[in-house]
Design a protein around this motif. Structure first.
Motif, PDB file in Angstrom:
ATOM      1  N   LEU A 289       0.846  -1.184   0.000  1.00  0.00           N
ATOM      2  CA  LEU A 289       0.000   0.000   0.000  1.00  0.00           C
ATOM      3  C   LEU A 289       0.886   1.240   0.000  1.00  0.00           C
ATOM      4  O   LEU A 289       2.013   1.203   0.498  1.00  0.00           O
ATOM      5  CB  LEU A 289      -0.903   0.026   1.240  1.00  0.00           C
ATOM      6  N   PRO A 290       0.400   2.357  -0.495  1.00  0.00           N
ATOM      7  CA  PRO A 290       1.199   3.586  -0.508  1.00  0.00           C
ATOM      8  C   PRO A 290       1.164   4.286   0.855  1.00  0.00           C
ATOM      9  O   PRO A 290       0.722   5.432   0.990  1.00  0.00           O
ATOM     10  CB  PRO A 290       0.516   4.430  -1.591  1.00  0.00           C
ATOM     11  N   VAL A 291       1.646   3.604   1.882  1.00  0.00           N
ATOM     12  CA  VAL A 291       1.551   4.097   3.257  1.00  0.00           C
ATOM     13  C   VAL A 291       2.841   3.805   4.019  1.00  0.00           C
ATOM     14  O   VAL A 291       3.424   2.731   3.888  1.00  0.00           O
ATOM     15  CB  VAL A 291       0.364   3.425   4.002  1.00  0.00           C
ATOM     16  N   VAL A 292       3.267   4.785   4.807  1.00  0.00           N
ATOM     17  CA  VAL A 292       4.338   4.585   5.786  1.00  0.00           C
ATOM     18  C   VAL A 292       3.688   4.734   7.152  1.00  0.00           C
ATOM     19  O   VAL A 292       3.124   5.785   7.470  1.00  0.00           O
ATOM     20  CB  VAL A 292       5.469   5.616   5.627  1.00  0.00           C
ATOM     21  N   ALA A 293       3.737   3.683   7.959  1.00  0.00           N
ATOM     22  CA  ALA A 293       3.139   3.704   9.296  1.00  0.00           C
ATOM     23  C   ALA A 293       4.252   3.783  10.330  1.00  0.00           C
ATOM     24  O   ALA A 293       5.289   3.147  10.182  1.00  0.00           O
ATOM     25  CB  ALA A 293       2.295   2.455   9.527  1.00  0.00           C
ATOM     26  N   TYR A 294       4.027   4.576  11.372  1.00  0.00           N
ATOM     27  CA  TYR A 294       5.062   4.703  12.402  1.00  0.00           C
ATOM     28  C   TYR A 294       4.432   5.005  13.758  1.00  0.00           C
ATOM     29  O   TYR A 294       3.252   5.365  13.862  1.00  0.00           O
ATOM     30  CB  TYR A 294       6.060   5.809  12.042  1.00  0.00           C
ATOM     31  N   ALA A 295       5.225   4.836  14.792  1.00  0.00           N
ATOM     32  CA  ALA A 295       4.808   5.197  16.153  1.00  0.00           C
ATOM     33  C   ALA A 295       6.047   5.607  16.925  1.00  0.00           C
ATOM     34  O   ALA A 295       7.135   5.067  16.716  1.00  0.00           O
ATOM     35  CB  ALA A 295       4.113   4.024  16.837  1.00  0.00           C
ATOM     36  N   VAL A 296       5.892   6.584  17.809  1.00  0.00           N
ATOM     37  CA  VAL A 296       6.990   7.044  18.660  1.00  0.00           C
ATOM     38  C   VAL A 296       6.437   7.259  20.059  1.00  0.00           C
ATOM     39  O   VAL A 296       5.372   7.845  20.243  1.00  0.00           O
ATOM     40  CB  VAL A 296       7.629   8.345  18.100  1.00  0.00           C
ATOM     41  N   SER A 297       7.137   6.745  21.064  1.00  0.00           N
ATOM     42  CA  SER A 297       6.627   6.779  22.435  1.00  0.00           C
ATOM     43  C   SER A 297       7.583   7.494  23.382  1.00  0.00           C
ATOM     44  O   SER A 297       8.778   7.666  23.091  1.00  0.00           O
ATOM     45  CB  SER A 297       6.392   5.346  22.933  1.00  0.00           C
ATOM     46  N   GLY A 298       7.053   7.899  24.533  1.00  0.00           N
ATOM     47  CA  GLY A 298       7.857   8.581  25.547  1.00  0.00           C
ATOM     48  C   GLY A 298       7.116   8.649  26.862  1.00  0.00           C
ATOM     49  O   GLY A 298       5.994   8.133  26.995  1.00  0.00           O
ATOM     50  N   PHE A 299       7.730   9.279  27.849  1.00  0.00           N
ATOM     51  CA  PHE A 299       7.113   9.440  29.167  1.00  0.00           C
ATOM     52  C   PHE A 299       6.204  10.671  29.170  1.00  0.00           C
ATOM     53  O   PHE A 299       6.508  11.697  28.561  1.00  0.00           O
ATOM     54  CB  PHE A 299       8.180   9.593  30.244  1.00  0.00           C
ATOM     55  N   ALA A 300       5.100  10.574  29.893  1.00  0.00           N
ATOM     56  CA  ALA A 300       4.130  11.667  29.929  1.00  0.00           C
ATOM     57  C   ALA A 300       4.553  12.810  30.849  1.00  0.00           C
ATOM     58  O   ALA A 300       3.976  13.891  30.779  1.00  0.00           O
ATOM     59  CB  ALA A 300       2.767  11.141  30.372  1.00  0.00           C
ATOM     60  N   ASP A 301       5.565  12.593  31.689  1.00  0.00           N
ATOM     61  CA  ASP A 301       5.960  13.642  32.624  1.00  0.00           C
ATOM     62  C   ASP A 301       6.945  14.634  32.024  1.00  0.00           C
ATOM     63  O   ASP A 301       7.437  15.539  32.703  1.00  0.00           O
ATOM     64  CB  ASP A 301       6.546  13.028  33.902  1.00  0.00           C
ATOM     65  N   GLY A 302       7.251  14.493  30.753  1.00  0.00           N
ATOM     66  CA  GLY A 302       8.116  15.451  30.082  1.00  0.00           C
ATOM     67  C   GLY A 302       9.600  15.260  30.315  1.00  0.00           C
ATOM     68  O   GLY A 302      10.395  16.112  29.912  1.00  0.00           O
ATOM     69  N   ARG A 303      10.000  14.151  30.898  1.00  0.00           N
ATOM     70  CA  ARG A 303      11.430  13.945  31.148  1.00  0.00           C
ATOM     71  C   ARG A 303      12.201  13.774  29.837  1.00  0.00           C
ATOM     72  O   ARG A 303      11.714  13.216  28.866  1.00  0.00           O
ATOM     73  CB  ARG A 303      11.649  12.726  32.045  1.00  0.00           C
ATOM     74  N   THR A 304      13.425  14.264  29.818  1.00  0.00           N
ATOM     75  CA  THR A 304      14.290  14.128  28.650  1.00  0.00           C
ATOM     76  C   THR A 304      14.864  12.716  28.596  1.00  0.00           C
ATOM     77  O   THR A 304      15.273  12.166  29.612  1.00  0.00           O
ATOM     78  CB  THR A 304      15.441  15.155  28.714  1.00  0.00           C
ATOM     79  N   VAL A 305      14.892  12.149  27.406  1.00  0.00           N
ATOM     80  CA  VAL A 305      15.448  10.813  27.201  1.00  0.00           C
ATOM     81  C   VAL A 305      16.772  10.957  26.456  1.00  0.00           C
ATOM     82  O   VAL A 305      16.814  11.464  25.336  1.00  0.00           O
ATOM     83  CB  VAL A 305      14.485   9.920  26.398  1.00  0.00           C
TER      84      VAL A 305
ATOM     85  N   GLU B  17       5.077  -0.236  23.736  1.00  0.00           N
ATOM     86  CA  GLU B  17       4.032   0.751  23.466  1.00  0.00           C
ATOM     87  C   GLU B  17       4.033   1.141  21.994  1.00  0.00           C
ATOM     88  O   GLU B  17       2.993   1.153  21.330  1.00  0.00           O
ATOM     89  CB  GLU B  17       4.244   2.000  24.336  1.00  0.00           C
ATOM     90  N   ALA B  18       5.217   1.479  21.475  1.00  0.00           N
ATOM     91  CA  ALA B  18       5.320   1.907  20.085  1.00  0.00           C
ATOM     92  C   ALA B  18       4.941   0.780  19.133  1.00  0.00           C
ATOM     93  O   ALA B  18       4.136   0.966  18.212  1.00  0.00           O
ATOM     94  CB  ALA B  18       6.741   2.408  19.792  1.00  0.00           C
ATOM     95  N   ARG B  19       5.510  -0.397  19.359  1.00  0.00           N
ATOM     96  CA  ARG B  19       5.233  -1.517  18.460  1.00  0.00           C
ATOM     97  C   ARG B  19       3.782  -1.959  18.549  1.00  0.00           C
ATOM     98  O   ARG B  19       3.121  -2.210  17.530  1.00  0.00           O
ATOM     99  CB  ARG B  19       6.153  -2.693  18.778  1.00  0.00           C
ATOM    100  N   GLY B  20       3.253  -2.063  19.793  1.00  0.00           N
ATOM    101  CA  GLY B  20       1.882  -2.532  19.973  1.00  0.00           C
ATOM    102  C   GLY B  20       0.854  -1.634  19.320  1.00  0.00           C
ATOM    103  O   GLY B  20      -0.079  -2.107  18.644  1.00  0.00           O
ATOM    104  N   LEU B  21       1.004  -0.322  19.490  1.00  0.00           N
ATOM    105  CA  LEU B  21       0.046   0.606  18.885  1.00  0.00           C
ATOM    106  C   LEU B  21       0.190   0.640  17.368  1.00  0.00           C
ATOM    107  O   LEU B  21      -0.812   0.676  16.647  1.00  0.00           O
ATOM    108  CB  LEU B  21       0.237   2.007  19.466  1.00  0.00           C
ATOM    109  N   ALA B  22       1.427   0.632  16.882  1.00  0.00           N
ATOM    110  CA  ALA B  22       1.635   0.650  15.433  1.00  0.00           C
ATOM    111  C   ALA B  22       0.983  -0.557  14.774  1.00  0.00           C
ATOM    112  O   ALA B  22       0.350  -0.447  13.716  1.00  0.00           O
ATOM    113  CB  ALA B  22       3.125   0.690  15.119  1.00  0.00           C
ATOM    114  N   GLU B  23       1.121  -1.731  15.391  1.00  0.00           N
ATOM    115  CA  GLU B  23       0.530  -2.947  14.828  1.00  0.00           C
ATOM    116  C   GLU B  23      -0.984  -2.862  14.787  1.00  0.00           C
ATOM    117  O   GLU B  23      -1.624  -3.267  13.804  1.00  0.00           O
ATOM    118  CB  GLU B  23       0.967  -4.159  15.645  1.00  0.00           C
ATOM    119  N   ARG B  24      -1.587  -2.324  15.828  1.00  0.00           N
ATOM    120  CA  ARG B  24      -3.046  -2.292  15.900  1.00  0.00           C
ATOM    121  C   ARG B  24      -3.646  -1.188  15.024  1.00  0.00           C
ATOM    122  O   ARG B  24      -4.721  -1.367  14.456  1.00  0.00           O
ATOM    123  CB  ARG B  24      -3.479  -2.175  17.360  1.00  0.00           C
ATOM    124  N   ILE B  25      -2.965  -0.069  14.891  1.00  0.00           N
ATOM    125  CA  ILE B  25      -3.436   0.960  13.966  1.00  0.00           C
ATOM    126  C   ILE B  25      -3.269   0.459  12.530  1.00  0.00           C
ATOM    127  O   ILE B  25      -4.095   0.720  11.659  1.00  0.00           O
ATOM    128  CB  ILE B  25      -2.666   2.272  14.180  1.00  0.00           C
TER     129      ILE B  25
END
Length: 311
Positions: free
Chosen positions: A245-261, A287-295
Motif C-alpha cells: 500500500l502507498p503508506v508509511v506507518a510509524y509510532a513514537v513513544s515517551g514518558f508523559a511527565d516530560g522527562r528528557t530521554v 508501546e510503540a510496536r503494539g500501537l503501530a501494529e493495531r493501527i
C-alpha cells in the motif's frame, strides 16, 4: 536536508485527559453529533458524480439478463480483490494484479474514512506489553491532516522524499496509567508500488529505521497528558514502509511527565529480553510496536472494507 527540531512543552491539566481533535472536512450525511466529551472527526468524501450528467453513477442501470450477469461479475470480483488484500497485508509483499485496486483505494482513504475508524478512541492490546501483559490505550489528541514538513527529523524526511507526501494523519494515545504517551502516524504517499518497494528496500538494507537521527516526531497537544511530549522526550519508535500500500506507518513513544530521554532505542531492540535502556525497562518499545501494529490492523480493515463495496 537540514533543520532544527522544535520541542513542544505544556502543563498537564488538573482534570486529567482532555481529547483534542480538529474537524476535518465533515461529511454532511455521515457526520455524527459533536459532544462535549468526544468530538467526532470525519474525512471528506470524493465526488462520485458523473462529470457530464451531474447524476450519481448507479449499478442498477442494467436490466434483464445483463443485470444477473453483472451481479455475478461484481461478486466474483469482490471476492478476488478482498482475498488479495488480506494475503498481501499478512505476508507484506507488493501488490499483485488482484491487489492493484486495493492499492489505489488505500491512497484515497485519508479523506474518505472517519477518524475513529483509522484511530479508534480506545485500542486494546492483549499481550502487547512486556512479558505478554495486556495493554489498553486511550486516544487523547488527533492532529489536523497535514503535510510532512515538520513531522520528521530532517534526515528521515529526506529518506522518505522519494515516496512523496500526499497527506499525513496522526493521533496521540496514553496508556492506562497515564504515564506514557505514544504518537501514531499514517503517511499516505504519492508513490507507486515500485517506488515504495525501492524506499522499503533502502530502509531494510541500510537500517534506517533504527537510526536515532531518523526518528519521527511526536504530536503534542496543549491541554492533554501529552502536552510535554516533544523531540527530547522521544524514547522508542518504529517505522514501517509498506510495499503493498502507498503508506508509511510509524509510532513514537515517551514518558508523559516530560522527562528528557538521552538514550532512545528503536522498538525492535527495546522489546528484546535483556534490554536495559530506560525505554526498554519502561516498556516503551512495546508501546510503540503494539500501537503501530493495531493501527495498521485498523487501516487493513478499512482497505478491505472499501474494496468490498461496489463503486
Amino acid at each position: 536536508m537540514a533543520g532544527d527540531a522544535a520541542d513542544v512543552a505544556a502543563a498537564l491539566p488538573v482534570d486529567g485527559i482532555v481529547e483534542t481533535t480538529a474537524r476535518l472536512r465533515p461529511v454532511p450525511d455521515q457526520a455524527r453529533p459533536l459532544t462535549a466529551s468526544r468530538p467526532i472527526v470525519t474525512f471528506a468524501r470524493p465526488d462520485t458524480r458523473d462529470a457530464d450528467t451531474a447524476r450519481p453513477r448507479l449499478l442498477g442501470a442494467l436490466t434483464g439478463p445483463r443485470t444477473a450477469a453483472a451481479a455475478v461479475c461484481v461478486v466474483l470480483g469482490i471476492g478476488l480483490i478482498g482475498g488479495a488484500v488480506t494475503g498481501s497485508w499478512l505476508i507484506g509483499d507488493g501488490p499483485g494484479e488482484g491487489a492493484q485496486g486495493a492499492y489505489a483505494v488505500a491512497g484515497s482513504l485519508w479523506h474518505d474514512v472517519p477518524v475513529d475508524q483509522l484511530f479508534p478512541p480506545t485500542v486494546h492490546g492483549p499481550g502487547a506489553g512486556p512479558g505478554g501483559a495486556d495493554r489498553t490505550w486511550t486516544r487523547v489528541a488527533v492532529a489536523p491532516d497535514s503535510g510532512c514538513k515538520d513531522a520528521f527529523d530532517p534526515l528521515l524526511r529526506k529518506a522518505l522524499a522519494p515516496a512523496g507526501c500526499l497527506r499525513l494523519l496522526r493521533a496521540t494515545y496514553t496508556d492506562a496509567t497515564r504515564s506514557q504517551v505514544t504518537t501514531v502516524g499514517l503517511l499516505f504517499t504519492r508513490a507507486d508500488s515500485a517506488a515504495m518497494s525501492a524506499v522499503a528496500g533502502r530502509f531494510k538494507k541500510e537500517g534506517l529505521g533504527r537510526r536515532t537521527d531518523l526518528m519521527p516526531r511526536p504530536y503534542a497537544a496543549e491541554g492533554t497528558v501529552a502536552a510535554g511530549f516533544g523531540d527530547a522526550q522521544r524514547a522508542s519508535w518504529t517505522i514501517s514502509v509498506r510495499t503493498d500500500l502507498p503508506v508509511v506507518a510509524y509510532a513514537v513513544s515517551g514518558f508523559a511527565d516530560g522527562r528528557t530521554v538521552t538514550e532512545p532505542q528503536p522498538a525492535e531492540e527495546a522489546v528484546k529480553a535483556g534490554a536495559t535502556t530506560a525505554a526498554a525497562q519502561a516498556g516503551l518499545g512495546n508501546e510503540a510496536r503494539g500501537l503501530a501494529e493495531r493501527i495498521g490492523a485498523a487501516l487493513r480493515k478499512s482497505v478491505t472494507g472499501a474494496t468490498e463495496k461496489p463503486s
